[in-house]
Design a protein around this motif. Structure first.
Motif, PDB file in Angstrom:
ATOM      1  N   LEU A   1      10.000  -1.954  58.930  1.00 32.99           N
ATOM      2  CA  LEU A   1      11.332  -1.927  58.320  1.00 32.99           C
ATOM      3  C   LEU A   1      12.311  -1.154  59.196  1.00 32.99           C
ATOM      4  O   LEU A   1      13.462  -1.572  59.380  1.00 32.99           O
ATOM      5  N   LEU A   2      11.861  -0.030  59.731  1.00 37.45           N
ATOM      6  CA  LEU A   2      12.742   0.779  60.564  1.00 37.45           C
ATOM      7  C   LEU A   2      13.060   0.071  61.883  1.00 37.45           C
ATOM      8  O   LEU A   2      14.199   0.107  62.356  1.00 37.45           O
ATOM      9  N   GLU A   3      12.068  -0.589  62.454  1.00 40.04           N
ATOM     10  CA  GLU A   3      12.328  -1.348  63.672  1.00 40.04           C
ATOM     11  C   GLU A   3      13.336  -2.456  63.396  1.00 40.04           C
ATOM     12  O   GLU A   3      14.244  -2.707  64.197  1.00 40.04           O
ATOM     13  N   ARG A   4      13.174  -3.111  62.265  1.00 43.07           N
ATOM     14  CA  ARG A   4      14.095  -4.186  61.892  1.00 43.07           C
ATOM     15  C   ARG A   4      15.518  -3.639  61.739  1.00 43.07           C
ATOM     16  O   ARG A   4      16.489  -4.289  62.118  1.00 43.07           O
ATOM     17  N   MET A   5      15.635  -2.435  61.186  1.00 40.14           N
ATOM     18  CA  MET A   5      16.942  -1.792  61.048  1.00 40.14           C
ATOM     19  C   MET A   5      17.561  -1.533  62.421  1.00 40.14           C
ATOM     20  O   MET A   5      18.714  -1.885  62.675  1.00 40.14           O
ATOM     21  N   LEU A   6      16.806  -0.948  63.313  1.00 40.48           N
ATOM     22  CA  LEU A   6      17.342  -0.604  64.628  1.00 40.48           C
ATOM     23  C   LEU A   6      17.659  -1.843  65.460  1.00 40.48           C
ATOM     24  O   LEU A   6      18.648  -1.862  66.207  1.00 40.48           O
ATOM     25  N   SER A   7      16.829  -2.876  65.336  1.00 36.53           N
ATOM     26  CA  SER A   7      17.067  -4.063  66.152  1.00 36.53           C
ATOM     27  C   SER A   7      18.293  -4.837  65.693  1.00 36.53           C
ATOM     28  O   SER A   7      18.741  -5.751  66.385  1.00 36.53           O
ATOM     29  N   GLY A   8      18.860  -4.467  64.537  1.00 35.58           N
ATOM     30  CA  GLY A   8      20.126  -5.049  64.117  1.00 35.58           C
ATOM     31  C   GLY A   8      21.319  -4.468  64.850  1.00 35.58           C
ATOM     32  O   GLY A   8      22.436  -4.968  64.717  1.00 35.58           O
ATOM     33  N   HIS A   9      21.095  -3.410  65.628  1.00 36.93           N
ATOM     34  CA  HIS A   9      22.177  -2.777  66.387  1.00 36.93           C
ATOM     35  C   HIS A   9      22.430  -3.555  67.673  1.00 36.93           C
ATOM     36  O   HIS A   9      21.498  -4.001  68.341  1.00 36.93           O
ATOM     37  N   SER A  10      23.681  -3.694  68.020  1.00 38.22           N
ATOM     38  CA  SER A  10      24.051  -4.509  69.183  1.00 38.22           C
ATOM     39  C   SER A  10      23.551  -3.937  70.497  1.00 38.22           C
ATOM     40  O   SER A  10      23.446  -4.660  71.493  1.00 38.22           O
ATOM     41  N   GLN A  11      23.208  -2.640  70.530  1.00 39.47           N
ATOM     42  CA  GLN A  11      22.796  -2.004  71.777  1.00 39.47           C
ATOM     43  C   GLN A  11      21.279  -1.851  71.903  1.00 39.47           C
ATOM     44  O   GLN A  11      20.793  -1.285  72.884  1.00 39.47           O
ATOM     45  N   VAL A  12      20.533  -2.358  70.920  1.00 40.56           N
ATOM     46  CA  VAL A  12      19.090  -2.093  70.866  1.00 40.56           C
ATOM     47  C   VAL A  12      18.299  -3.387  70.971  1.00 40.56           C
ATOM     48  O   VAL A  12      18.561  -4.342  70.235  1.00 40.56           O
ATOM     49  N   ALA A  13      17.321  -3.399  71.869  1.00 43.80           N
ATOM     50  CA  ALA A  13      16.357  -4.496  71.958  1.00 43.80           C
ATOM     51  C   ALA A  13      15.045  -4.028  71.354  1.00 43.80           C
ATOM     52  O   ALA A  13      14.612  -2.898  71.592  1.00 43.80           O
ATOM     53  N   ASP A  14      14.421  -4.888  70.563  1.00 40.43           N
ATOM     54  CA  ASP A  14      13.131  -4.511  69.970  1.00 40.43           C
ATOM     55  C   ASP A  14      12.009  -4.991  70.884  1.00 40.43           C
ATOM     56  O   ASP A  14      11.816  -6.184  71.074  1.00 40.43           O
ATOM     57  N   ALA A  15      11.282  -4.046  71.451  1.00 38.90           N
ATOM     58  CA  ALA A  15      10.187  -4.390  72.361  1.00 38.90           C
ATOM     59  C   ALA A  15       8.901  -4.691  71.610  1.00 38.90           C
ATOM     60  O   ALA A  15       7.952  -5.213  72.191  1.00 38.90           O
ATOM     61  N   GLY A  16       8.832  -4.334  70.328  1.00 38.25           N
ATOM     62  CA  GLY A  16       7.631  -4.595  69.558  1.00 38.25           C
ATOM     63  C   GLY A  16       6.592  -3.500  69.737  1.00 38.25           C
ATOM     64  O   GLY A  16       6.918  -2.355  70.072  1.00 38.25           O
ATOM     65  N   GLU A  17       5.334  -3.856  69.511  1.00 35.21           N
ATOM     66  CA  GLU A  17       4.239  -2.892  69.598  1.00 35.21           C
ATOM     67  C   GLU A  17       3.604  -3.011  70.982  1.00 35.21           C
ATOM     68  O   GLU A  17       2.642  -3.756  71.185  1.00 35.21           O
ATOM     69  N   THR A  18       4.140  -2.294  71.954  1.00 36.87           N
ATOM     70  CA  THR A  18       3.645  -2.410  73.316  1.00 36.87           C
ATOM     71  C   THR A  18       2.774  -1.210  73.686  1.00 36.87           C
ATOM     72  O   THR A  18       2.901  -0.131  73.121  1.00 36.87           O
ATOM     73  N   TYR A  19       1.909  -1.453  74.656  1.00 36.21           N
ATOM     74  CA  TYR A  19       1.085  -0.393  75.236  1.00 36.21           C
ATOM     75  C   TYR A  19       1.640   0.025  76.598  1.00 36.21           C
ATOM     76  O   TYR A  19       0.903   0.510  77.450  1.00 36.21           O
ATOM     77  N   ALA A  20       2.941  -0.160  76.788  1.00 36.90           N
ATOM     78  CA  ALA A  20       3.542   0.106  78.090  1.00 36.90           C
ATOM     79  C   ALA A  20       3.346   1.554  78.522  1.00 36.90           C
ATOM     80  O   ALA A  20       2.962   1.831  79.672  1.00 36.90           O
ATOM     81  N   PHE A  21       3.597   2.492  77.625  1.00 34.62           N
ATOM     82  CA  PHE A  21       3.447   3.895  78.015  1.00 34.62           C
ATOM     83  C   PHE A  21       1.973   4.226  78.237  1.00 34.62           C
ATOM     84  O   PHE A  21       1.622   4.900  79.219  1.00 34.62           O
ATOM     85  N   HIS A  22       1.121   3.788  77.353  1.00 36.77           N
ATOM     86  CA  HIS A  22      -0.305   4.068  77.513  1.00 36.77           C
ATOM     87  C   HIS A  22      -0.831   3.496  78.830  1.00 36.77           C
ATOM     88  O   HIS A  22      -1.658   4.126  79.504  1.00 36.77           O
ATOM     89  N   ALA A  23      -0.347   2.305  79.211  1.00 34.03           N
ATOM     90  CA  ALA A  23      -0.784   1.710  80.470  1.00 34.03           C
ATOM     91  C   ALA A  23      -0.428   2.601  81.652  1.00 34.03           C
ATOM     92  O   ALA A  23      -1.210   2.734  82.610  1.00 34.03           O
ATOM     93  N   GLU A  24       0.734   3.229  81.599  1.00 35.36           N
ATOM     94  CA  GLU A  24       1.110   4.136  82.687  1.00 35.36           C
ATOM     95  C   GLU A  24       0.280   5.414  82.666  1.00 35.36           C
ATOM     96  O   GLU A  24      -0.021   5.988  83.714  1.00 35.36           O
ATOM     97  N   MET A  25      -0.115   5.861  81.484  1.00 34.16           N
ATOM     98  CA  MET A  25      -1.010   7.015  81.410  1.00 34.16           C
ATOM     99  C   MET A  25      -2.379   6.679  81.999  1.00 34.16           C
ATOM    100  O   MET A  25      -3.012   7.518  82.657  1.00 34.16           O
TER     101      MET A  25
END
Length: 525
Positions: free
Chosen positions: A293-317
């Motif tokens: 719900l919170l992601e859906r709220m933020l992704s309604g903002h014109s400046q925000v892209a919703d990346a979803g549930e990514t492991y991007a940070f963990h992959a860099e760790m």
């Protein structure tokens, strides 16, 4: 067969008998003759991973991507390796090659489309699965995946048609039944209890079919308020799933203790100075706590892209610590993080964020398990924002118990393990409040659903955004919600979703007793 192919085959044979040194020598010999031999690069990547050399394995996998030949089976093998390393941009590039869609069988196309969707490349995934169905209209796997994509976009009638068509093609593909159960609420006049019961009678005991159908039947019976029968179905599904997974509460206790030891105020306060192209907003908490719900709220903002549930940070760790940890942080990775290069983490994340942002200055990262990574994220990305959803402990845990997850939340199929994990999560969040005061905005679930405008204003201010009215319209048709909460999120902010557990209180005493400390001690402020 030419000499590089012969050496590659020798490497494969050595790998099959787990003679890693011989396999590595054979692959390297093949590459000495032909540095662009993609199968040898993939084999070398596998060997290096087995030898505990995660960074080198990653480099070999990326080299295979750079020299990828237009051959469908090899492209798919490379894509699988890229998915393992969470290299989403390269994964999308690999599967964009026309040779893949032209040469891959429909069932492989379906799997590739799932990989693309998981990486956030939803349009490309949809195009690919449509190509699979163009070539084989009755393919059950492609029909199921297309149904999921319709479901994620809120196109429920189209999703239903796909699931039903998939079941006609393969009556044993019971994932369709589980998805059908979640499309619309059951009613006495329209429900699938008899159908799911008959399917369950035919399913192999202990198999995935028993699990899918037990959860599907529970949902229908719950909505019909047949709670005793619903509990029987849920208990059966949880027991069957728990027998399939490997989980240890003791390992998670050790993990949290190690996080507390490593991530003290001095450690997390020494931050990276690497500039970031976008501001990441990490939405954290337990699964089923309202994060979608919170992601859906933020992704309604014109400046925000919703990346979803990514492991991007963990992959860099993983790269920074040179450790593979496919299920998330573990004790070894956290310990190794003491000496990790967090500028490297920041630079690698910046590369990934450019692709995820789609040109917008902010992105949301909604992997609930990132609550374990807060200290590392704060250290590598000092500009990151954190939003923590808190929902009533029993509501949260019962919702976890009722949800069949895919590869995550392994603690959620046993009441005592679920309660123990919840307490560890609360302990971890209390630690972050202590060592990172003011960095994490706590958002009570009740405030989110009862006062969405006020909550959106606080969220926007914390993230450095200006409030926009569109943030409150989470029922909008635009966007893709690729989680189990997709249908719920599109229904808007509902205030009556709590206390469902009370109808099962007689069966939930282990969970209720286990969560007692969560009510005795206040949540992190």
């Amino acid at each position: 067969m030419n000499r590089p192919d012969q050496l590659w085959m020798a490497g494969e044979q050595a790998l099959a008998r787990k003679d890693l040194q011989t396999a590595e020598r054979s692959y390297r010999a093949a590459l000495a003759i032909d540095p662009s031999h993609a199968p040898a690069l993939l084999g070398l990547s596998t060997v290096l991973l087995w030898l505990g050399r995660h960074r080198d394995g990653h480099d070999a996998g990326m080299a295979a991507f750079r020299v990828r030949p237009p051959v469908a089976p090899i492209l798919y093998a490379i894509a699988q390796r890229l998915a393992y390393f969470h290299e989403s941009e390269s994964l999308a590039g690999c599967l964009q090659d026309p040779a893949f869609a032209a040469g891959a069988p429909a069932d492989i196309i379906a799997k590739a489309a799932v990989m693309l969707s998981s990486a956030g490349a939803h349009e490309q995934a949809t195009t690919l699965v449509e190509e699979g169905l163009r070539r084989r209209p009755s393919d059950a796997a492609c029909l199921h995946v297309r149904g999921n994509f319709h479901f994620f976009r809120g196109e429920l009638d189209a999703a239903e048609k796909c699931y039903e068509a998939s079941l006609r093609s393969d009556p044993l593909l019971y994932q369709n039944s589980m998805m059908l159960a979640g499309l619309r609420p059951a009613s006495p006049e329209h429900n699938q209890v008899d159908r799911f019961t008959a399917q369950l009678d035919r399913a192999r005991p202990g198999g995935n079919g028993e699990i899918y159908l037990s959860f599907a039947l529970h949902k229908q019976l719950h909505e019909l308020r047949r709670f005793d029968e619903a509990w029987t179905a849920l208990e059966r599904g949880c027991a069957a799933k728990r027998r399939q997974v490997e989980y240890s509460t003791a390992q998670d206790v050790a993990l949290v203790e190690t996080i507390e030891s490593v991530c003290d105020a001095a450690f997390v306060g020494a931050t990276s100075g690497v500039a970031q192209p976008v501001v990441p907003i990490f939405i954290i908490g337990m699964h089923r706590s309202g994060t979608t719900l919170l992601e859906r709220m933020l992704s309604g903002h014109s400046q925000v892209a919703d990346a979803g549930e990514t492991y991007a940070f963990h992959a860099e760790m993983e790269l920074a610590t040179d450790r593979s940890s496919a299920k998330g942080p573990d004790v070894g990775l956290v310990t190794a993080a003491r000496s990790a290069d967090f500028d490297r983490v920041a630079s690698g994340y910046a590369r990934r964020a450019r692709w995820m942002s789609r040109g917008r200055p902010f992105i949301t990262e909604k992997l609930p398990h990132n609550f374990l990574n807060v200290g590392f994220i704060a250290k590598a990305l000092p500009q990151a924002r954190f939003l923590h959803l808190q929902r009533d402990p029993t509501d949260t845990c019962f919702s976890n118990l009722r949800q069949l997850f895919s590869g995550v939340a392994l603690y959620s199929y046993d009441q005592r393990e679920l309660a123990d994990f919840y307490l560890l999560y609360r302990r971890t969040m209390a630690h972050w409040q202590k060592v990172l005061p003011g960095r994490v905005l706590e958002i009570p679930y009740d405030s989110l659903v009862q006062d969405p405008s006020g909550t959106a204003g606080r969220v926007a201010a914390h993230c450095g955004l200006r409030f926009e009215d569109s943030m409150v319209d989470i029922t909008r048709s635009s966007g893709t919600v690729s989680t189990a909460s997709a249908n719920i999120a599109r229904q808007g902010f509902q205030r009556n979703r709590g206390q469902a557990w009370r109808d099962y209180a007689a069966h939930l005493q282990p969970l209720i007793d286990g969560l007692a400390p969560a009510y005795a001690a206040p949540a992190a402020p």
